[in-house]
Scaffold this motif. Sequence first.
Motif: not given
Length: 149
Positions: A17-18, A23-34, A47-60
């Motif tokens: 999606i990033v 496909e995704a129904s985009l609500v917001y995006e910037d350089e860090t998240v979508i 809705l979901l807020v997702v970092p552009r850079k892949h990270a599995v969980g909080l520790e990552d």
Amino acid sequence: MTQNATSAAPACVFCAIVARQAEASLVYEDETVIAFMSLHPVTPGHLLVVPRKHAVGLEDLDTATGAHVWSVGHDMSRALRRSDLPCEGINIFLCDGEVAFQTVFHFHLHVIPRYPDDGWTIVPDEVEVERSLLDNHAQTLKAAIAQSD
């Protein structure tokens, strides 16, 4: 942003999606998240807020990106409250790990609008715990915090 710049993981739907490969129904995006609408919403407007850079969980997830995800989640909550969706509350929900109900292993924050009688529940079995056990757990966590400093 290129797929390489986002450190995309193979077969990760959120990375796709990033990268605009899914496909995704985009609500917001910037350089860090979508932020986009959940494909499997538990209530209208979920809705979901997702970092552009892949990270599995909080520790990552690095601290700055994590803080930004929560900030955008806050903004999305405000937008839901101000929208024509008649929500009366918001749940911010995070699933970190399979046992915590994470199903897509790319960190994401759920922003879930709530409506009267919407049918979605989280009803835990609450059990009061002895103070000594709580104190023991607090000491264990303090030790872990000290190790990360």
